[in-house]
Design a protein around this motif. Sequence first.
Motif, PDB file in Angstrom:
ATOM      1  N   ALA A  97      -3.489   0.762 -11.493  1.00 38.48           N
ATOM      2  CA  ALA A  97      -2.624   1.639 -10.685  1.00 38.48           C
ATOM      3  C   ALA A  97      -1.198   1.604 -11.231  1.00 38.48           C
ATOM      4  O   ALA A  97      -0.543   2.634 -11.371  1.00 38.48           O
ATOM      5  N   GLU A 189       6.987  -1.884   0.567  1.00 34.82           N
ATOM      6  CA  GLU A 189       6.011  -2.809   1.116  1.00 34.82           C
ATOM      7  C   GLU A 189       4.709  -2.688   0.342  1.00 34.82           C
ATOM      8  O   GLU A 189       4.360  -1.602  -0.103  1.00 34.82           O
ATOM      9  N   VAL A 190       4.029  -3.808   0.175  1.00 35.51           N
ATOM     10  CA  VAL A 190       2.661  -3.760  -0.349  1.00 35.51           C
ATOM     11  C   VAL A 190       1.739  -4.207   0.771  1.00 35.51           C
ATOM     12  O   VAL A 190       1.867  -5.309   1.292  1.00 35.51           O
ATOM     13  N   ILE A 191       0.851  -3.290   1.184  1.00 37.41           N
ATOM     14  CA  ILE A 191      -0.038  -3.589   2.302  1.00 37.41           C
ATOM     15  C   ILE A 191      -1.406  -3.935   1.726  1.00 37.41           C
ATOM     16  O   ILE A 191      -2.063  -3.082   1.118  1.00 37.41           O
ATOM     17  N   LYS A 192      -1.828  -5.171   1.883  1.00 38.43           N
ATOM     18  CA  LYS A 192      -3.123  -5.590   1.324  1.00 38.43           C
ATOM     19  C   LYS A 192      -4.244  -5.165   2.251  1.00 38.43           C
ATOM     20  O   LYS A 192      -4.102  -5.205   3.467  1.00 38.43           O
ATOM     21  N   GLU A 193      -5.353  -4.791   1.653  1.00 38.29           N
ATOM     22  CA  GLU A 193      -6.507  -4.450   2.474  1.00 38.29           C
ATOM     23  C   GLU A 193      -6.953  -5.711   3.210  1.00 38.29           C
ATOM     24  O   GLU A 193      -7.061  -6.774   2.607  1.00 38.29           O
ATOM     25  N   GLU A 197     -11.119  -7.510  -0.012  1.00 42.00           N
ATOM     26  CA  GLU A 197     -12.109  -7.094  -1.011  1.00 42.00           C
ATOM     27  C   GLU A 197     -11.415  -6.779  -2.333  1.00 42.00           C
ATOM     28  O   GLU A 197     -10.291  -6.299  -2.343  1.00 42.00           O
ATOM     29  N   ASP A 199     -11.144  -4.474  -5.809  1.00 39.76           N
ATOM     30  CA  ASP A 199     -11.334  -3.068  -6.085  1.00 39.76           C
ATOM     31  C   ASP A 199     -12.568  -2.852  -6.961  1.00 39.76           C
ATOM     32  O   ASP A 199     -12.872  -3.679  -7.823  1.00 39.76           O
ATOM     33  N   GLU A 202     -12.217  -3.353 -10.647  1.00 40.80           N
ATOM     34  CA  GLU A 202     -11.945  -4.695 -11.174  1.00 40.80           C
ATOM     35  C   GLU A 202     -13.107  -5.650 -10.982  1.00 40.80           C
ATOM     36  O   GLU A 202     -13.056  -6.790 -11.435  1.00 40.80           O
TER      37      GLU A 202
ATOM     38  N   GLU B 161      -2.304   4.386  -3.485  1.00 47.66           N
ATOM     39  CA  GLU B 161      -3.435   3.488  -3.607  1.00 47.66           C
ATOM     40  C   GLU B 161      -3.234   2.564  -4.806  1.00 47.66           C
ATOM     41  O   GLU B 161      -2.963   3.022  -5.912  1.00 47.66           O
ATOM     42  N   ILE B 162      -3.353   1.256  -4.564  1.00 50.06           N
ATOM     43  CA  ILE B 162      -3.369   0.304  -5.680  1.00 50.06           C
ATOM     44  C   ILE B 162      -4.611  -0.562  -5.517  1.00 50.06           C
ATOM     45  O   ILE B 162      -5.302  -0.458  -4.506  1.00 50.06           O
ATOM     46  N   GLU B 163      -4.900  -1.424  -6.482  1.00 49.48           N
ATOM     47  CA  GLU B 163      -6.100  -2.244  -6.405  1.00 49.48           C
ATOM     48  C   GLU B 163      -6.022  -3.146  -5.167  1.00 49.48           C
ATOM     49  O   GLU B 163      -5.078  -3.919  -5.034  1.00 49.48           O
ATOM     50  N   GLY B 164      -6.970  -3.015  -4.297  1.00 44.32           N
ATOM     51  CA  GLY B 164      -7.051  -3.890  -3.131  1.00 44.32           C
ATOM     52  C   GLY B 164      -5.947  -3.692  -2.101  1.00 44.32           C
ATOM     53  O   GLY B 164      -5.634  -4.610  -1.360  1.00 44.32           O
ATOM     54  N   GLY B 165      -5.358  -2.521  -2.057  1.00 43.65           N
ATOM     55  CA  GLY B 165      -4.326  -2.316  -1.049  1.00 43.65           C
ATOM     56  C   GLY B 165      -3.581  -1.008  -1.202  1.00 43.65           C
ATOM     57  O   GLY B 165      -4.044  -0.078  -1.860  1.00 43.65           O
ATOM     58  N   THR B 166      -2.421  -0.963  -0.571  1.00 47.15           N
ATOM     59  CA  THR B 166      -1.607   0.248  -0.550  1.00 47.15           C
ATOM     60  C   THR B 166      -0.155  -0.146  -0.798  1.00 47.15           C
ATOM     61  O   THR B 166       0.298  -1.169  -0.302  1.00 47.15           O
ATOM     62  N   GLU B 167       0.538   0.678  -1.568  1.00 51.33           N
ATOM     63  CA  GLU B 167       1.944   0.448  -1.826  1.00 51.33           C
ATOM     64  C   GLU B 167       2.720   1.513  -1.057  1.00 51.33           C
ATOM     65  O   GLU B 167       2.428   2.698  -1.185  1.00 51.33           O
TER      66      GLU B 167
END
Lengths: 325, 260
Positions: A97, A189-193, A197, A199, A202, B161-167
Amino acid sequence: MIAVFMEARDGKIKKSSLEALSEAKRRAEEMGAETAAVLVGASVAGLAPAAFALGAAKVYALESQALADYSSQAYALALAGFVGDVKPGALFFAATAMGKDLAPRVAARLGVALASDCTKVAVRNGELEFTRPIYAGKAFLSFTLKSTPKLATLRPNIFPLGEAAPAAGEVVRKDVPLPSGAVKGRVAEVIKEESGEIDVTEADVVVSGGRGLKGPEAFALLRDLAAVFPRAAVGASRSAVDSGWIGHQHQVGQTGKTVSPNLYLAVGISGAIQHLAGMSSSKVIVAVNKDVEAPIFKAADYGIVGDLFEVVPRLKDELKKALAE
Amino acid sequence: MNILVFVKRVPDTESRIRVQHETKTIAEDGLNFVVSPYDEYAVEEALRLREAKGGTVRVVSVGRDEAGAVLRKCLAMGADEAFLVKDASPETYDGLRTARIIARTVERKFPGADLLLFGKQSVGADNSQVPAMVAELLGLGQATVVTKFEVEGASATAYREIEGGTEKVVLPLPAVVTAQKGLNEPRYETLKGIMAAKKKDVPVITLEELGLGPDDLASRVEITGLDVPPQRQAGKILQGDPAETSRELVRLLRGEAKVI
């Protein structure tokens, strides 16, 4: 020199960047050139040992407090400055990304072409030749770049990691002056899922479900199956996503993600051409489908013809047993 | 808001792609061409923003005359105006070349734009290069692969969308934003929209009037090969009792494929 941008998240260099560095090292050796790693951030020089271990002769640390959080514009300024200074012959990124967001800005700033999302890099007549999927893998394009430095992003999970061996090298710190007002926009901000999990792009193993799952509930079966593996993710076909059974970030295919895991398990997926395009670069493909005529079996290395609701739980048990051995 | 949306004409995703080896090009006959799916999300987002905030939606495509059809589709969806930047060149796969054309179009023809919307990539070339390059050439901020977008005055918030989350990216307008699936659900054209679109002019902008010279338009990508992927060998298909086929599959994955 082939330089490689090292993406760091959570104080660690990403595996896909180390893959890109490993490939750079192999190609540089073939050309009799050096490999260098480039770190960007507020204080990143401490990450250098991981790059030296994979054969980087030098590690450049482009540091500034203003680079603490990722910004495409600020990072592009820093990297373009580095290229102006050090003049590498090539600069690689991982096609993540961040890499996909950043590399085109660097290319435009330098006025050079960019090879995106490459799955192969070769040396031909002393020049780098890139190969990349187009039409999500329905065709492959090979090309050279007429501008220098050669900028490329390398697809994650394709290029093998080199053998890591402790090694020392030179860390070159460079301050990056960022003119005020030069950077528009910032990551707030970086919001982690929440699930934590990984991606699908990866993961080493991707377990995907399609229309055959008949509803969102059955994805629980796939999650259970995926949980057997250390680095697995759950994927989905377009019809499963469009039916609202699972989020679009899980979609594999031409309007979703292109994945290249070691093992791809397609469960209840018929195998529409746009889905096959997104997963055909997987190393081993397994299909589970009750319809022996389903096109997915033509793309699969192994297939089980059967009812997924019966097969998946048994497959999970067998895999668990095998992996415990 | 003055919104510009950039769209590309591409073969639909159900297309079987055939390669013409002598010319290193894709065979176009028999293909069904559509607006690149991610561009549709961009058009939809522009229409929703206009509905909420007023303003205009202008759609621009760089390409041959045939791109007129996809521009009409965008007009039928509800765009106010559409423009074709006529470029007769075959696909070069050089994103910077396209980005230069677009950046110059914005500077010369639409200097007052508040927002430049794109699809996150064209389906086909799959480069994901042009929008970020345009942002750099114009000195604008960017948010790519966006699944949620909000505008508040002269500032925008984009969730990418980024790997495993959102920026979460906060950026001033004008800015470049690229649409990912999930941003919205594109509307269908209405019959009324289709009829109205037929009556609209699609003005053509030429590369000459943009003042682009041979150096700007030269491709820096030298194509050396174009091929379809190798056919996979026929796989092993197991049928019968689920417990037995599962056991046999795991044995093959370990012993033969060596992936577990």
